[in-house]
Design an enzyme around this catalytic site. Structure first.
Site, PDB file in Angstrom:
ATOM      1  N   THR A 212       0.785  -1.126  -0.030  1.00 32.46           N
ATOM      2  CA  THR A 212      -0.032   0.142   0.081  1.00 32.46           C
ATOM      3  C   THR A 212       0.825   1.225   0.027  1.00 32.46           C
ATOM      4  O   THR A 212       1.990   1.257   0.530  1.00 32.46           O
ATOM      5  CB  THR A 212      -0.883   0.233   1.386  1.00 32.46           C
ATOM      6  OG1 THR A 212      -0.052   0.051   2.300  1.00 32.46           O
ATOM      7  CG2 THR A 212      -1.787  -1.283   1.190  1.00 32.46           C
ATOM      8  N   GLU A 260      -4.104   4.410   3.712  1.00 29.86           N
ATOM      9  CA  GLU A 260      -3.240   3.529   2.810  1.00 29.86           C
ATOM     10  C   GLU A 260      -4.106   3.027   1.721  1.00 29.86           C
ATOM     11  O   GLU A 260      -5.325   2.762   2.050  1.00 29.86           O
ATOM     12  CB  GLU A 260      -2.697   2.385   3.709  1.00 29.86           C
ATOM     13  CG  GLU A 260      -1.900   2.773   5.008  1.00 29.86           C
ATOM     14  CD  GLU A 260      -1.517   1.433   5.562  1.00 29.86           C
ATOM     15  OE1 GLU A 260      -0.734   0.586   4.937  1.00 29.86           O
ATOM     16  OE2 GLU A 260      -1.935   1.520   6.865  1.00 29.86           O
TER      17      GLU A 260
END
Length: 315
Positions: A212, A260
């Site tokens: 991420t 994220e």
């Protein structure tokens, strides 16, 4: 588009213009009515359209510590205004001294001496000057003295968002905080966006097979409620479908709230240090702690598939 940071940035040979004044955070559909009217009026009169706004938010100066979460940073607001046809944005530094400017002085120093307003466009509840003493009626009177017209535009739009409340930045912030991204999107006319720099996190996503982009958001950003969302990651002039996580990562006893974004099906992305944007399309599920790492992995795979379906349906 010209962007001015303070009155001294305005060109000395600047001519007449049509002006609208306000925070315009989010440039939502109500704001768009006023801005579009400003642009149309400017074109009718053959002069530029100018938006005057403030930094920081006036509430932070008048009541320190009360700065509201921001739906869009100033550069993003300028982009959205440019798309509507605005030719210049004036960002006035809102200081304690500036907050004490009387409505009459504001008119002279900003609208008359610097922007040479030919017309001013505002909503019916517009207030300005020290202690918000100036209103539309006062502005109309000043226009008669200094040769500018005042157009009052009804900016009240309603829909399903917020149970039919008039669209506003305040309502949008509340919906974002509640995770109602569909409602926020109805008001904004586009998905809510969060921006920031990609920084190194714990890198657990990479270890789990879902790397991420950990976005260090800009100050005072309006961040959605904790949970998983479908949306887009904008990076390096590319728009990528994404599964987005907001929260403290309870699976690993995290305490710091993060945003994220996992770019679905993308491999080998290196975004560290880049300024990126994340668009939130839809809420998928709340934040949770699972019984095992395997259960978490299975849920993450399910989340990614759900996000893929949501983005595909949008497109």
């Amino acid at each position: 588009m010209q962007r001015w940071r303070g009155l001294e940035d305005i060109p000395q040979d600047w001519g007449r213009s049509v002006v609208t004044i306000g925070s315009y955070d989010g440039v939502h559909r109500g704001h768009q009515l006023i801005i579009k009217h400003t642009v149309d009026r400017a074109r009718e009169l053959g002069v530029p359209a100018v938006v005057v706004t403030f930094d920081p938010h006036p509430s932070e100066v008048v009541r320190p510590g009360s700065h509201p979460p921001l739906l869009a940073p100033h550069h993003r607001r300028a982009e959205l205004m440019a798309e509507l046809g605005v030719e210049a944005v004036l960002i006035l530094p809102f200081t304690t001294e500036f907050s004490k400017l009387s409505p009459a002085d504001f008119v002279v120093k900003v609208l008359v001496d610097k922007l040479h307003a030919k017309a001013v466009v505002e909503g019916p509840n517009f207030r300005f000057g020290h202690k918000a003493a100036g209103n539309v009626e006062f502005l109309i009177g000043q226009g008669k003295v200094y040769d500018f017209e005042v157009d009052v535009v009804d900016l009240y739009v309603t829909g399903e968002a917020g149970g039919g409340e008039p669209f506003s930045s305040t309502l949008t912030r509340r919906l974002v905080a509640e995770g109602d991204l569909a409602g926020a999107r109805e008001i904004l006319g586009r998905p809510h966006r969060v921006e920031g720099i990609v920084v190194r996190g714990a890198q657990r996503g990479r270890e789990l097979g879902f790397p991420t982009a950990n976005v260090e958001t800009l100050p005072h950003t309006a961040i959605p409620a904790d949970g998983v969302y479908a949306g887009y990651l904008h990076a390096q002039d590319e728009v990528m479908p994404a599964a987005i996580s907001v929260g403290t990562n309870p699976q690993f006893d995290g305490t710091e709230r993060t945003v994220e974004a996992y770019a679905i099906d993308r491999v080998g992305l290196d975004l560290y240090g880049l300024h990126v944007a994340v668009d939130f399309l839809a809420y998928v599920r709340g934040q949770a702690k699972f019984e095992s790492l395997q259960a978490l992995l299975e849920q993450m795979a399910h989340d990614v598939e759900r996000c893929r379906q949501i983005v595909a349906a949008q497109e």
